[in-house]
Design a protein around this motif. Structure first.
Motif, PDB file in Angstrom:
ATOM      1  N   ALA A 143      22.760  90.869 -37.424  1.00 13.27           N
ATOM      2  CA  ALA A 143      21.940  90.245 -36.375  1.00 13.27           C
ATOM      3  C   ALA A 143      21.401  91.301 -35.418  1.00 13.27           C
ATOM      4  N   GLN A 144      22.235  92.297 -35.086  1.00  9.95           N
ATOM      5  CA  GLN A 144      21.801  93.370 -34.193  1.00  9.95           C
ATOM      6  C   GLN A 144      20.681  94.187 -34.836  1.00  9.95           C
ATOM      7  N   LYS A 145      20.834  94.492 -36.111  1.00  5.98           N
ATOM      8  CA  LYS A 145      19.824  95.288 -36.808  1.00  5.98           C
ATOM      9  C   LYS A 145      18.495  94.548 -36.916  1.00  5.98           C
ATOM     10  N   GLU A 146      18.577  93.230 -37.018  1.00  9.55           N
ATOM     11  CA  GLU A 146      17.342  92.438 -37.069  1.00  9.55           C
ATOM     12  C   GLU A 146      16.699  92.343 -35.687  1.00  9.55           C
ATOM     13  N   LYS A 147      17.555  92.334 -34.656  1.00  8.62           N
ATOM     14  CA  LYS A 147      17.060  92.260 -33.281  1.00  8.62           C
ATOM     15  C   LYS A 147      16.310  93.531 -32.893  1.00  8.62           C
ATOM     16  N   LEU A 148      16.824  94.690 -33.334  1.00  9.81           N
ATOM     17  CA  LEU A 148      16.203  95.977 -33.019  1.00  9.81           C
ATOM     18  C   LEU A 148      16.269  96.839 -34.288  1.00  9.81           C
ATOM     19  N   PRO A 149      15.324  96.693 -35.199  1.00  9.92           N
ATOM     20  CA  PRO A 149      15.389  97.391 -36.484  1.00  9.92           C
ATOM     21  C   PRO A 149      15.416  98.914 -36.355  1.00  9.92           C
ATOM     22  N   GLN A 150      16.072  99.553 -37.320  1.00  3.92           N
ATOM     23  CA  GLN A 150      16.091 101.013 -37.347  1.00  3.92           C
ATOM     24  C   GLN A 150      14.663 101.530 -37.381  1.00  3.92           C
ATOM     25  N   GLY A 151      14.405 102.582 -36.598  1.00  7.45           N
ATOM     26  CA  GLY A 151      13.061 103.156 -36.532  1.00  7.45           C
ATOM     27  C   GLY A 151      12.213 102.610 -35.405  1.00  7.45           C
ATOM     28  N   THR A 152      12.720 101.571 -34.707  1.00  8.19           N
ATOM     29  CA  THR A 152      11.985 101.006 -33.575  1.00  8.19           C
ATOM     30  C   THR A 152      11.892 102.033 -32.448  1.00  8.19           C
ATOM     31  N   PRO A 153      10.726 102.227 -31.832  1.00  3.82           N
ATOM     32  CA  PRO A 153      10.632 103.146 -30.697  1.00  3.82           C
ATOM     33  C   PRO A 153      11.511 102.677 -29.531  1.00  3.82           C
ATOM     34  N   VAL A 154      12.290 103.596 -28.965  1.00  2.22           N
ATOM     35  CA  VAL A 154      13.163 103.295 -27.827  1.00  2.22           C
ATOM     36  C   VAL A 154      13.175 104.510 -26.908  1.00  2.22           C
ATOM     37  N   TRP A 155      13.807 104.341 -25.733  1.00  2.34           N
ATOM     38  CA  TRP A 155      14.092 105.468 -24.843  1.00  2.34           C
ATOM     39  C   TRP A 155      15.585 105.739 -24.919  1.00  2.34           C
ATOM     40  N   ASN A 156      15.956 106.956 -25.293  1.00  5.38           N
ATOM     41  CA  ASN A 156      17.363 107.344 -25.364  1.00  5.38           C
ATOM     42  C   ASN A 156      17.765 107.902 -24.002  1.00  5.38           C
ATOM     43  N   VAL A 157      18.739 107.267 -23.362  1.00 11.41           N
ATOM     44  CA  VAL A 157      19.139 107.633 -21.999  1.00 11.41           C
ATOM     45  C   VAL A 157      20.289 108.634 -22.026  1.00 11.41           C
ATOM     46  N   HIS A 158      20.136 109.724 -21.278  1.00 13.47           N
ATOM     47  CA  HIS A 158      21.179 110.755 -21.163  1.00 13.47           C
ATOM     48  C   HIS A 158      21.590 110.895 -19.701  1.00 13.47           C
ATOM     49  N   ILE A 159      22.849 111.247 -19.479  1.00  8.80           N
ATOM     50  CA  ILE A 159      23.386 111.367 -18.125  1.00  8.80           C
ATOM     51  C   ILE A 159      23.804 112.820 -17.876  1.00  8.80           C
ATOM     52  N   PRO A 160      23.034 113.596 -17.107  1.00 12.69           N
ATOM     53  CA  PRO A 160      23.414 114.982 -16.814  1.00 12.69           C
ATOM     54  C   PRO A 160      24.721 115.042 -16.015  1.00 12.69           C
ATOM     55  N   GLN A 161      25.378 116.169 -16.111  1.00 13.68           N
ATOM     56  CA  GLN A 161      26.609 116.350 -15.342  1.00 13.68           C
ATOM     57  C   GLN A 161      26.318 116.211 -13.845  1.00 13.68           C
ATOM     58  N   ASN A 162      27.235 115.539 -13.153  1.00 15.13           N
ATOM     59  CA  ASN A 162      27.138 115.315 -11.697  1.00 15.13           C
ATOM     60  C   ASN A 162      25.962 114.424 -11.298  1.00 15.13           C
ATOM     61  N   ALA A 163      25.502 113.583 -12.220  1.00 16.45           N
ATOM     62  CA  ALA A 163      24.407 112.660 -11.895  1.00 16.45           C
ATOM     63  C   ALA A 163      24.850 111.665 -10.823  1.00 16.45           C
ATOM     64  N   ASP A 164      23.926 111.301  -9.955  1.00 12.64           N
ATOM     65  CA  ASP A 164      24.185 110.320  -8.905  1.00 12.64           C
ATOM     66  C   ASP A 164      24.065 108.921  -9.517  1.00 12.64           C
ATOM     67  N   LEU A 165      25.209 108.280  -9.772  1.00 11.82           N
ATOM     68  CA  LEU A 165      25.205 106.980 -10.437  1.00 11.82           C
ATOM     69  C   LEU A 165      25.353 105.813  -9.460  1.00 11.82           C
ATOM     70  N   THR A 166      24.915 106.007  -8.231  1.00 10.82           N
ATOM     71  CA  THR A 166      24.951 104.889  -7.291  1.00 10.82           C
ATOM     72  C   THR A 166      23.948 103.827  -7.749  1.00 10.82           C
ATOM     73  N   ALA A 167      24.223 102.581  -7.379  1.00  3.15           N
ATOM     74  CA  ALA A 167      23.389 101.458  -7.839  1.00  3.15           C
ATOM     75  C   ALA A 167      21.922 101.642  -7.476  1.00  3.15           C
ATOM     76  N   VAL A 168      21.663 102.115  -6.258  1.00  6.05           N
ATOM     77  CA  VAL A 168      20.270 102.286  -5.809  1.00  6.05           C
ATOM     78  C   VAL A 168      19.567 103.347  -6.644  1.00  6.05           C
ATOM     79  N   SER A 169      20.241 104.470  -6.883  1.00 11.23           N
ATOM     80  CA  SER A 169      19.632 105.549  -7.666  1.00 11.23           C
ATOM     81  C   SER A 169      19.342 105.110  -9.093  1.00 11.23           C
ATOM     82  N   LEU A 170      20.287 104.371  -9.680  1.00 13.08           N
ATOM     83  CA  LEU A 170      20.093 103.890 -11.050  1.00 13.08           C
ATOM     84  C   LEU A 170      18.923 102.932 -11.142  1.00 13.08           C
ATOM     85  N   LYS A 171      18.868 101.986 -10.223  1.00 14.06           N
ATOM     86  CA  LYS A 171      17.785 100.991 -10.252  1.00 14.06           C
ATOM     87  C   LYS A 171      16.431 101.667 -10.077  1.00 14.06           C
ATOM     88  N   THR A 172      16.368 102.604  -9.123  1.00 18.16           N
ATOM     89  CA  THR A 172      15.106 103.310  -8.880  1.00 18.16           C
ATOM     90  C   THR A 172      14.688 104.091 -10.121  1.00 18.16           C
TER      91      THR A 172
END
Length: 253
Positions: A143-172
């Motif tokens: 079901a997951q593979k059908e929802k988002l098939p392999q090869g679908t364009p996406v944005w891969n999110v990475h978290i640098p060291q010491n990133a500010d993960l406060t709610a406001v920063s994340l939302k912005t």
């Protein structure tokens, strides 16, 4: 132009001045060929860093062509001094590791953008199982593979060291990414944000407080699979920098 720690900056410039033609030549061919045989991988750690010093002006122009603001460009390129400082802290030497320069290919090709605390990579969905990549790292429902098939364009999110993960920063960051990334990459019609990270591990809820910024970040994602890694290798490396022989040797902070 981005800046390094003063002592590192001076050594980079001194090394470059010794062999300008060598570094200019190596910069031109740094990322030719296949990933693990990039010419830059065969250089010394210091040489790799100086090569990147030579590459920065052209890469800055590539980000400007995307339509990136100066702030976003500088935030993205700050990955290079950040990695060099981490390498120095670990080894006591100035330079970049082979792993560092392989990762930096995404910036070399101007396909990774830092917006606020998070990095967004132009990516295509891949399922890390036998069918998707040839290895059984994870298991996914049909079901997951059908929802988002392999090869679908996406944005891969990475978290640098010491990133500010406060709610406001994340939302912005996420809201800004939704607005501007389609302008940078108009042919990449991304359908989702994906993230492969130990920060999303569900059982962290048993270890961290409800106010944890890591849990706040993880709550933005739907968990679709977990890697089969009983030793938590990636988490240990990211948190402690290395694996210790005994559990009682890990710093408790």
């Amino acid at each position: 132009m981005i800046t390094f720690e003063l002592c590192i900056q001076k050594k980079i410039e001194a090394e470059y001045c010794k062999r300008k033609k060598f570094y200019q030549r190596e910069a031109e061919r740094a990322y030719t060929g296949e990933i693990h045989t990039f010419p830059i991988c065969n250089r010394t750690p210091m040489e790799r860093l100086v090569i990147w010093y030579c590459l920065l002006p052209e890469i800055q122009k590539a980000y400007q062509k995307l339509g990136s603001s100066e702030k976003i460009t500088m935030d993205t390129l700050a990955e290079i001094p950040r990695l060099s400082e981490i390498y120095y802290q670990k080894t006591g030497k100035i330079g970049l590791s082979k792993e560092n320069v392989i990762w930096l290919r995404h910036i070399y090709h101007a396909q990774l953008v830092q917006i606020g605390p998070l990095q967004y990579q132009k990516f295509y969905m891949i399922y890390l199982d036998k069918e998707g990549c040839g290895e059984e790292y994870m298991s996914f429902s049909q079901a997951q593979k059908e929802k988002l098939p392999q090869g679908t364009p996406v944005w891969n999110v990475h978290i640098p060291q010491n990133a500010d993960l406060t709610a406001v920063s994340l939302k912005t960051s996420i809201d800004t990414a939704k607005r501007i990334l389609p302008n940078f990459f108009p042919d990449h019609h991304a359908k989702a944000f994906v993230c492969y990270s130990w920060l999303l591990y569900p059982d962290l809820r048993e270890l961290l407080s409800k106010s944890s910024r890591i849990l706040s970040f993880a709550s933005e994602f739907e968990i679709i699979a977990s890697i089969k890694d009983p030793f938590g290798s990636d988490a240990v490396r990211r948190i402690y920098g290395k694996r210790y022989p005994r559990k009682d040797m890990y710093p408790a902070r």
